[in-house]
Design a protein around this motif. Structure first.
Motif, PDB file in Angstrom:
ATOM      1  N   VAL A  72       0.790  -1.119  -0.057  1.00 30.90           N
ATOM      2  CA  VAL A  72       0.115  -0.106   0.173  1.00 30.90           C
ATOM      3  C   VAL A  72       0.743   1.359   0.290  1.00 30.90           C
ATOM      4  CG1 VAL A  72      -1.530   1.170   1.358  1.00 30.90           C
ATOM      5  CG2 VAL A  72      -1.934  -1.047   1.103  1.00 30.90           C
ATOM      6  N   ALA A  73       1.846   1.306   0.875  1.00 35.75           N
ATOM      7  CA  ALA A  73       2.622   2.451   1.065  1.00 35.75           C
ATOM      8  C   ALA A  73       3.581   2.503  -0.316  1.00 35.75           C
ATOM      9  CB  ALA A  73       3.886   2.332   2.176  1.00 35.75           C
ATOM     10  N   ASP A  74       4.116   1.684  -1.025  1.00 35.92           N
ATOM     11  CA  ASP A  74       4.654   1.634  -2.230  1.00 35.92           C
ATOM     12  C   ASP A  74       3.790   2.089  -3.331  1.00 35.92           C
ATOM     13  OD1 ASP A  74       6.207   0.981  -4.595  1.00 35.92           O
ATOM     14  OD2 ASP A  74       7.218  -0.583  -3.624  1.00 35.92           O
ATOM     15  N   LEU A  75       2.559   1.637  -3.622  1.00 35.37           N
ATOM     16  CA  LEU A  75       1.784   2.000  -4.641  1.00 35.37           C
ATOM     17  C   LEU A  75       1.245   3.509  -4.194  1.00 35.37           C
ATOM     18  CD1 LEU A  75      -0.611  -1.071  -5.287  1.00 35.37           C
ATOM     19  CD2 LEU A  75       1.101  -0.193  -6.525  1.00 35.37           C
ATOM     20  N   SER A  76       0.810   3.743  -3.140  1.00 35.02           N
ATOM     21  CA  SER A  76       0.532   5.165  -2.704  1.00 35.02           C
ATOM     22  C   SER A  76       1.402   6.154  -3.074  1.00 35.02           C
ATOM     23  CB  SER A  76       0.098   5.274  -1.111  1.00 35.02           C
ATOM     24  OG  SER A  76      -0.946   4.431  -1.016  1.00 35.02           O
ATOM     25  N   ALA A  77       2.887   6.044  -2.882  1.00 31.16           N
ATOM     26  CA  ALA A  77       3.871   6.822  -3.054  1.00 31.16           C
ATOM     27  C   ALA A  77       4.037   7.047  -4.572  1.00 31.16           C
ATOM     28  CB  ALA A  77       5.149   6.576  -2.555  1.00 31.16           C
ATOM     29  N   SER A  78       4.045   5.872  -5.473  1.00 34.10           N
ATOM     30  CA  SER A  78       3.784   5.952  -7.229  1.00 34.10           C
ATOM     31  C   SER A  78       2.791   6.778  -7.527  1.00 34.10           C
ATOM     32  CB  SER A  78       4.184   4.632  -7.701  1.00 34.10           C
ATOM     33  OG  SER A  78       5.430   3.947  -7.157  1.00 34.10           O
ATOM     34  N   LEU A  79       1.703   6.326  -6.947  1.00 35.63           N
ATOM     35  CA  LEU A  79       0.306   7.334  -7.447  1.00 35.63           C
ATOM     36  C   LEU A  79       0.570   8.738  -6.960  1.00 35.63           C
ATOM     37  CD1 LEU A  79      -2.474   6.880  -8.630  1.00 35.63           C
ATOM     38  CD2 LEU A  79      -3.206   6.438  -6.246  1.00 35.63           C
ATOM     39  N   THR A  80       1.107   8.866  -6.052  1.00 37.79           N
ATOM     40  CA  THR A  80       1.053  10.483  -5.665  1.00 37.79           C
ATOM     41  C   THR A  80       2.124  11.312  -6.488  1.00 37.79           C
ATOM     42  OG1 THR A  80       0.520  10.123  -3.445  1.00 37.79           O
ATOM     43  CG2 THR A  80       1.961  12.181  -3.629  1.00 37.79           C
ATOM     44  N   ARG A  81       3.092  10.508  -6.774  1.00 39.66           N
ATOM     45  CA  ARG A  81       4.290  11.225  -7.729  1.00 39.66           C
ATOM     46  C   ARG A  81       3.681  11.473  -9.260  1.00 39.66           C
ATOM     47  NH1 ARG A  81       6.044  14.291  -9.731  1.00 39.66           N
ATOM     48  NH2 ARG A  81       8.152  14.705 -10.540  1.00 39.66           N
ATOM     49  N   LEU A  82       2.802  10.101  -9.605  1.00 40.20           N
ATOM     50  CA  LEU A  82       2.134  10.088 -11.075  1.00 40.20           C
ATOM     51  C   LEU A  82       1.123  11.400 -10.838  1.00 40.20           C
ATOM     52  CD1 LEU A  82       1.943   8.730 -13.564  1.00 40.20           C
ATOM     53  CD2 LEU A  82       0.237   7.233 -12.488  1.00 40.20           C
ATOM     54  N   ARG A  83       0.154  11.460  -9.985  1.00 40.48           N
ATOM     55  CA  ARG A  83      -0.838  12.539  -9.816  1.00 40.48           C
ATOM     56  C   ARG A  83      -0.126  14.000  -9.995  1.00 40.48           C
ATOM     57  NH1 ARG A  83      -5.749  12.059  -9.288  1.00 40.48           N
ATOM     58  NH2 ARG A  83      -5.824  10.068  -8.234  1.00 40.48           N
ATOM     59  N   SER A  84       1.009  14.187  -9.333  1.00 44.63           N
ATOM     60  CA  SER A  84       1.703  15.378  -9.559  1.00 44.63           C
ATOM     61  C   SER A  84       1.821  16.070 -10.949  1.00 44.63           C
ATOM     62  CB  SER A  84       3.048  15.640  -8.779  1.00 44.63           C
ATOM     63  OG  SER A  84       3.989  14.901  -9.423  1.00 44.63           O
ATOM     64  N   LEU A  85       2.054  14.987 -11.983  1.00 44.93           N
ATOM     65  CA  LEU A  85       2.104  15.301 -13.262  1.00 44.93           C
ATOM     66  C   LEU A  85       0.924  15.404 -13.966  1.00 44.93           C
ATOM     67  CD1 LEU A  85       4.389  15.897 -15.309  1.00 44.93           C
ATOM     68  CD2 LEU A  85       4.565  13.593 -15.911  1.00 44.93           C
ATOM     69  N   THR A  86       0.101  14.372 -13.836  1.00 41.08           N
ATOM     70  CA  THR A  86      -1.169  14.414 -14.377  1.00 41.08           C
ATOM     71  C   THR A  86      -1.992  15.587 -14.029  1.00 41.08           C
ATOM     72  OG1 THR A  86      -2.263  12.990 -12.746  1.00 41.08           O
ATOM     73  CG2 THR A  86      -1.202  11.905 -14.613  1.00 41.08           C
ATOM     74  N   ASP A  88      -0.884  18.551 -13.479  1.00 40.21           N
ATOM     75  CA  ASP A  88      -0.430  19.715 -14.323  1.00 40.21           C
ATOM     76  C   ASP A  88      -0.992  19.560 -15.530  1.00 40.21           C
ATOM     77  OD1 ASP A  88       0.870  20.617 -12.021  1.00 40.21           O
ATOM     78  OD2 ASP A  88       2.742  19.664 -12.644  1.00 40.21           O
ATOM     79  N   LEU A  89      -1.170  18.340 -16.180  1.00 43.51           N
ATOM     80  CA  LEU A  89      -1.490  18.192 -17.550  1.00 43.51           C
ATOM     81  C   LEU A  89      -2.979  18.277 -17.602  1.00 43.51           C
ATOM     82  CD1 LEU A  89       0.752  15.234 -18.428  1.00 43.51           C
ATOM     83  CD2 LEU A  89       1.170  17.781 -19.431  1.00 43.51           C
ATOM     84  N   GLY A  90      -3.814  18.582 -16.776  1.00 43.28           N
ATOM     85  CA  GLY A  90      -5.309  18.664 -16.570  1.00 43.28           C
ATOM     86  C   GLY A  90      -5.836  17.136 -17.041  1.00 43.28           C
ATOM     87  N   LEU A  91      -5.404  16.143 -16.436  1.00 44.11           N
ATOM     88  CA  LEU A  91      -5.767  14.839 -16.590  1.00 44.11           C
ATOM     89  C   LEU A  91      -6.291  14.078 -15.142  1.00 44.11           C
ATOM     90  CD1 LEU A  91      -2.740  13.235 -18.599  1.00 44.11           C
ATOM     91  CD2 LEU A  91      -4.773  14.423 -19.388  1.00 44.11           C
ATOM     92  N   GLU A  92      -7.384  13.331 -15.426  1.00 43.91           N
ATOM     93  CA  GLU A  92      -7.615  12.567 -14.174  1.00 43.91           C
ATOM     94  C   GLU A  92      -7.036  11.177 -14.529  1.00 43.91           C
ATOM     95  OE1 GLU A  92      -8.766  12.936 -11.324  1.00 43.91           O
ATOM     96  OE2 GLU A  92      -9.427  15.093 -11.424  1.00 43.91           O
ATOM     97  N   MET A  93      -7.115  10.297 -13.412  1.00 42.14           N
ATOM     98  CA  MET A  93      -7.021   8.910 -13.521  1.00 42.14           C
ATOM     99  C   MET A  93      -8.024   8.023 -13.011  1.00 42.14           C
ATOM    100  SD  MET A  93      -2.840   8.670 -12.209  1.00 42.14           S
ATOM    101  CE  MET A  93      -3.130   9.638 -10.833  1.00 42.14           C
TER     102      MET A  93
END
Length: 378
Positions: A72-86, A88-93
């Motif tokens: 959970v911690a590993d996925l959450s960290a990656s998802l948070t970093r990914l969201r920081s970019l999405t 900025d691009l006006g995207l949702e996941m």
């Protein structure tokens, strides 16, 4: 010879396929490269973010983990970093077995020889693979345990499929299936339910036959719902539809790990693992795909049947001591949360009903659930 690298325990690794959508229309966008490439250049992120078959998809992969909280911690960290970019691009996941309304004909295939070969061979069916899943690796300590564990886990495949079912639509059309993804994916060669081999040598001969006859070029092109991963020393459980929340991933990962340890304990104590006849396994897959949490599944070779949710309640009680041992009691309890709140397909259908069938609202709800990290009321 297929060498199997033993794991030193029931280690975990999870792969989470995520769809990129426009923040206003909630339709898919082909921007995986725009997300993966800049993030992969960062220290430590390259092995954790992957492109997939379609350019609308990003896959998050964990490191080798010992416990479900680590996953959970590993996925959450990656998802948070990914969201920081999405963001900025006006995207949702979002994540579900299929996107509620996107059309497969409109999707772009990622560049690469592997993907080009797949599409060239599978053509119409391959182009339709607008699907998303969650794959869970569990470490196995000895090669000779892998196939008995695979056979035993097939009994519990409908439980996992029902809990994760999240694909009631296909291209905007209601399918009346809880998991249309399960039916779609098995159309590919070497996908679907695995064969049940008694010995590793039989499995080796099967793989050799596929390689010699050109069915596959490498072992990972065997895309079974459950498959050995010899290089990683794991059994990979690929049954599940994509799920939208980290809370559900935690619950399903905990259930998967506890089941594997439960079966492994039987082997370690000198016992055997009961297996279902292949025709029961096949029927259970169809029932779970069609009816989801309302599926009545076949329990054993004596043809006993039971509602999958009733079976899950008892199963959680039996697995409780193992969850305590593995440090995932809280996460395993999340299975009860899914039963109470409904699997994703049920929540999606409720959103559609509340919004006069508007599937954009369904996609919006999936994105909102991913942001919240847990299921939300319709």
């Amino acid at each position: 010879m297929i060498e199997f690298t033993p794991s030193d325990g029931p280690t975990l690794g999870v792969e989470w396929e995520i769809a990129l959508v426009d923040g206003e229309t909630f339709d898919l966008v082909p921007l995986a490269d725009s997300v993966v490439e800049p993030l992969a250049a960062e220290d430590g992120l390259a092995p954790k973010l992957h492109r997939e078959l379609l350019t609308n998809t990003v896959e998050i992969v964990t490191d080798k983990c010992r416990t479900v909280p680590e996953v959970v911690a590993d996925l959450s960290a990656s998802l948070t970093r990914l969201r920081s970019l999405t963001d900025d691009l006006g995207l949702e996941m979002l994540c579900a077995g299929t996107h509620p309304f996107a059309r497969w004909e409109s999707q772009q295939v990622s560049e690469g020889a592997r993907y080009a070969t797949l599409i060239d061979r599978t053509r119409w069916w391959g182009r339709q693979m607008l699907i998303y899943g969650v794959h869970t690796h569990v470490g196995v300590t000895h090669r000779d345990k892998v196939l008995p564990l695979l056979g035993g886990m097939l009994t519990y495949a409908p439980h996992l499929q029902a809990l994760s079912a999240s694909s009631p639509w296909w291209g905007g059309v209601p399918t009346d299936y809880a998991s249309n993804r399960a039916q779609m994916f098995q159309q590919l060669p070497t996908a679907g339910l695995p064969f049940q081999f008694d010995t590793w040598a039989e499995y080796e001969r099967y793989v050799d036959d596929l390689l010699v006859t050109g069915v596959i070029d490498e072992i990972k092109e065997i895309r079974w719902d459950l498959r050995p991963s010899p290089r990683l020393g794991t059994l990979e459980v690929r049954v599940c539809d994509g799920v939208p929340t980290i809370h559900e991933i935690a619950a399903i990962t905990a259930l998967t790990q506890c089941l594997m340890v439960h079966l492994d304990d039987r082997l370690t104590d000198g016992g055997t693992i009961p297996v279902l006849p292949p025709w029961h396994v096949q029927e259970n897959k169809w029932r779970a795909a069609r009816y989801g949490m309302d599926a009545i599944i076949i329990l054993d070779s004596r043809n006993r049947e039971r509602l999958v949710t009733d079976e899950l309640h008892d199963l959680l009680e039996r697995l409780s001591p193992i969850a305590r041992r593995l440090g995932c009691e809280a996460e395993l309890a999340g299975v009860e949360d899914i039963i109470r709140s409904g699997a994703s397909y049920q929540r999606q259908l409720a959103v559609a009903q509340a919004h006069d069938g508007d599937l954009v609202e369904v996609a919006r709800s999936l994105a909102a659930e991913m942001r919240a990290g847990r299921p939300l009321p319709a």
